[in-house]
Design an enzyme around this catalytic site. Structure first.
Site, PDB file in Angstrom:
ATOM      1  N   CYS A  57      30.119 -21.705  -5.093  1.00 12.63           N
ATOM      2  CA  CYS A  57      30.965 -20.578  -5.493  1.00 12.63           C
ATOM      3  C   CYS A  57      30.599 -20.223  -6.928  1.00 12.63           C
ATOM      4  O   CYS A  57      30.117 -21.063  -7.684  1.00 12.63           O
ATOM      5  CB  CYS A  57      32.439 -20.966  -5.398  1.00 12.63           C
ATOM      6  SG  CYS A  57      33.601 -19.645  -5.835  1.00 12.63           S
ATOM      7  N   ARG A 111      36.370  -6.914   6.817  1.00 19.93           N
ATOM      8  CA  ARG A 111      37.036  -7.290   5.574  1.00 19.93           C
ATOM      9  C   ARG A 111      38.182  -6.335   5.270  1.00 19.93           C
ATOM     10  O   ARG A 111      39.263  -6.763   4.833  1.00 19.93           O
ATOM     11  CB  ARG A 111      36.038  -7.299   4.422  1.00 19.93           C
ATOM     12  CG  ARG A 111      36.691  -7.580   3.078  1.00 19.93           C
ATOM     13  CD  ARG A 111      35.683  -7.531   1.938  1.00 19.93           C
ATOM     14  NE  ARG A 111      36.337  -7.765   0.661  1.00 19.93           N
ATOM     15  CZ  ARG A 111      35.701  -7.850  -0.500  1.00 19.93           C
ATOM     16  NH1 ARG A 111      34.382  -7.708  -0.548  1.00 19.93           N
ATOM     17  NH2 ARG A 111      36.361  -8.071  -1.620  1.00 19.93           N
ATOM     18  N   HIS A 129      38.332 -21.619  -4.231  1.00 19.53           N
ATOM     19  CA  HIS A 129      39.282 -20.533  -4.510  1.00 19.53           C
ATOM     20  C   HIS A 129      40.704 -21.048  -4.720  1.00 19.53           C
ATOM     21  O   HIS A 129      41.675 -20.316  -4.536  1.00 19.53           O
ATOM     22  CB  HIS A 129      39.252 -19.466  -3.398  1.00 19.53           C
ATOM     23  CG  HIS A 129      37.982 -18.669  -3.412  1.00 19.53           C
ATOM     24  ND1 HIS A 129      37.753 -17.611  -2.548  1.00 19.53           N
ATOM     25  CD2 HIS A 129      36.871 -18.764  -4.182  1.00 19.53           C
ATOM     26  CE1 HIS A 129      36.557 -17.103  -2.791  1.00 19.53           C
ATOM     27  NE2 HIS A 129      36.005 -17.792  -3.777  1.00 19.53           N
ATOM     28  N   TYR A 133      42.192 -16.607  -8.379  1.00 21.60           N
ATOM     29  CA  TYR A 133      42.751 -16.642  -7.023  1.00 21.60           C
ATOM     30  C   TYR A 133      44.149 -17.253  -7.006  1.00 21.60           C
ATOM     31  O   TYR A 133      44.901 -17.057  -6.049  1.00 21.60           O
ATOM     32  CB  TYR A 133      41.835 -17.448  -6.091  1.00 21.60           C
ATOM     33  CG  TYR A 133      40.577 -16.713  -5.716  1.00 21.60           C
ATOM     34  CD1 TYR A 133      40.560 -15.807  -4.653  1.00 21.60           C
ATOM     35  CD2 TYR A 133      39.397 -16.902  -6.427  1.00 21.60           C
ATOM     36  CE1 TYR A 133      39.411 -15.135  -4.299  1.00 21.60           C
ATOM     37  CE2 TYR A 133      38.236 -16.223  -6.092  1.00 21.60           C
ATOM     38  CZ  TYR A 133      38.253 -15.343  -5.032  1.00 21.60           C
ATOM     39  OH  TYR A 133      37.109 -14.658  -4.694  1.00 21.60           O
ATOM     40  N   ASN A 184      31.922 -17.152   2.602  1.00 15.40           N
ATOM     41  CA  ASN A 184      33.357 -17.434   2.540  1.00 15.40           C
ATOM     42  C   ASN A 184      33.979 -17.499   3.926  1.00 15.40           C
ATOM     43  O   ASN A 184      33.493 -16.858   4.857  1.00 15.40           O
ATOM     44  CB  ASN A 184      34.052 -16.330   1.727  1.00 15.40           C
ATOM     45  CG  ASN A 184      33.888 -16.529   0.243  1.00 15.40           C
ATOM     46  OD1 ASN A 184      33.970 -17.635  -0.258  1.00 15.40           O
ATOM     47  ND2 ASN A 184      33.639 -15.441  -0.485  1.00 15.40           N
TER      48      ASN A 184
END
Length: 439
Positions: free
Chosen positions: A164, A90, A194, A244, A144
């Site tokens: 989500c 990440r 998102h 987002y 995700n």
């Protein structure tokens, strides 16, 4: 009832356990299996999970295993919350795109594509093993990028619904502002995972009064601060975009900000180290306050509500509106909840097999999207663009190849220029080679 959580060694898991314990009448779990290859983390999380159950008087049994096949055997539902490559991967997703002047983020843009490429093959392998062990089991995907992963699962014929926590977070926030219970708030929530907008906030259900104009008039400053967007933009749009959307509406500003501070992954990694130390304390028997900063707020409530609806447990619940997901009860034991599922004509400007995030009636047969009012071209255009990117991203995840990666990046509205796409393709492959069989 048996539930399995794949990725059960996540520091998220005590949030989930707390919800299972508090809402045991909604979802009567007899056995909860936490599955994770990282045995050191798994034992810490599993120990805390047992103590939370014991403190709250939950009669269910919590077990742990690194054997996926054994863990999912006989499970009625399997929750996926895994992170291929961990926080280290990440961290790279959030940093190398900045070298090309593009947003570095774990679920959108080039970083989101990298995560999809690492994740989709792993999730599909897990899902096939679940299907062999128990073909009737539901798969609830919290992994995700949820939209792309859920679409991969559905295309492969799995019984899957994506989840989500953005919608339930807004539901709780709006309820607090309005002085009502979350059960009273129904969201007109529309978009892709998102990439969503709250186009209406209704009291009492889908046909209730739309109080969104009131919320914007009386709490616009607070909402703008929360979203880190100008109040003027919210007033002009007349909707509440997901946070987002800031990556799209203020891309260059966000890139400059990200270049001046540590990545979110670095912050989370430090939190995880602290959390795991806490989880090892034999006296700790509740989720610590620090976990709220980790992310995933209200995930447990949303997961419980979804699992209960899919497994037909809603009939045992008190009559009246659901407390989760921005929705309420409907006839036949189903509930309204914001989920990720096939479009099937709900948004006519998208393919039927696109995965959208909207209110749906959820029951033992799955999720059926509720009708959605015509969508403003300002939002529909961006949804269509990102859906096209997701088509190409899934193709790259399933089939591999540098050219497919390049095409997906070129299609993404946060990239869109061939020079950026070329540079990002090279970096993505270089940073993810160990996770890409074709590279």
């Amino acid at each position: 009832m048996k539930l399995a959580v794949v990725g059960g060694g996540s520091t998220y898991t005590p949030e989930l356990i707390d919800g299972f314990a508090r809402l045991r009448d909604t979802l009567p779990i007899e056995e909860l299996v936490l599955v994770d290859p990282a045995l050191d983390r798994l034992e810490l999380v599993g120990g805390l999970a047992r103590r939370i159950f014991a403190k709250q008087g939950h009669p269910g049994r919590v077990t742990t295993t690194d054997d996926l096949d054994a863990g999912v055997e006989g499970a009625d539902a399997v929750l996926l919350q895994l992170r291929v490559g961990g926080q280290a991967a990440r961290n790279e997703d959030e940093t190398w795109p900045l070298e090309c002047g593009c947003v570095g983020q774990e679920t959108t843009g080039a970083g989101g594509l990298a995560k999809a490429l690492r994740t989709v093959p792993v999730v599909l392998d897990i899902a096939e093993r679940v299907r062999r062990a128990n073909p009737d089991a539901w798969i609830i995907d919290f992994t995700n990028p949820v939209g792309i992963v859920t679409r991969a699962l559905l295309q492969a014929g799995h019984k899957a619904v994506g989840l989500c926590n953005v919608a339930i977070g807004f539901q709780r926030k709006f309820a607090g502002m309005l002085g009502v219970t979350p059960a009273d708030v129904h969201l007109d929530h529309v978009g892709l995972n998102h990439l969503t907008w709250e186009t209406g906030v209704r009291l009492g259900g889908p046909e209730g009064e739309n109080v969104l104009p009131k919320l914007l008039a009386e709490h616009g400053d607070t909402l703008a601060d929360t979203l880190r967007m100008p109040r003027d933009i919210l007033d002009r749009l007349g909707v509440v975009p997901s946070y987002y959307l800031r990556y799209f509406y203020a891309h260059d500003e966000v890139v400059r900000e990200l270049g001046t501070k540590p990545s979110r992954a670095a912050e989370v990694a430090e939190m995880e180290r602290e959390l795991l130390k806490m989880y090892g304390d034999p006296e700790l028997d509740e989720k610590p306050e620090l976990l709220a900063k980790r992310g995933g707020a209200y995930y447990s409530e949303a997961a419980v509500d979804l699992a209960a609806s899919l497994l037909g447990e809603t009939r045992s619940r008190p009559e009246g509106p659901s407390v989760e997901g921005g929705g309420g009860r409907r006839a036949g034991g189903s509930t309204y909840q914001v989920v990720n599922t096939y479009n099937r004509g709900t948004l006519p400007f998208l393919p039927d097999d696109a995965v959208i995030e909207v209110q749906a009636a959820v029951g033992h047969a799955g999720a059926t999207p509720l009708p959605v009012a015509p969508v403003d071209p300002l939002y529909a255009g961006l949804m269509a663009n990102v859906t096209a990117y997701e088509d190409l991203a899934l193709e790259a995840a399933l089939r591999g190849g540098r050219e497919r990666v390049f095409r997906a990046l070129l299609a993404h509205p946060l990239v869109g220029q061939y020079a950026y796409a070329e540079g990002l393709t090279d970096r993505l492959i270089a940073h993810n080679r160990e996770h890409l069989a074709w590279a």
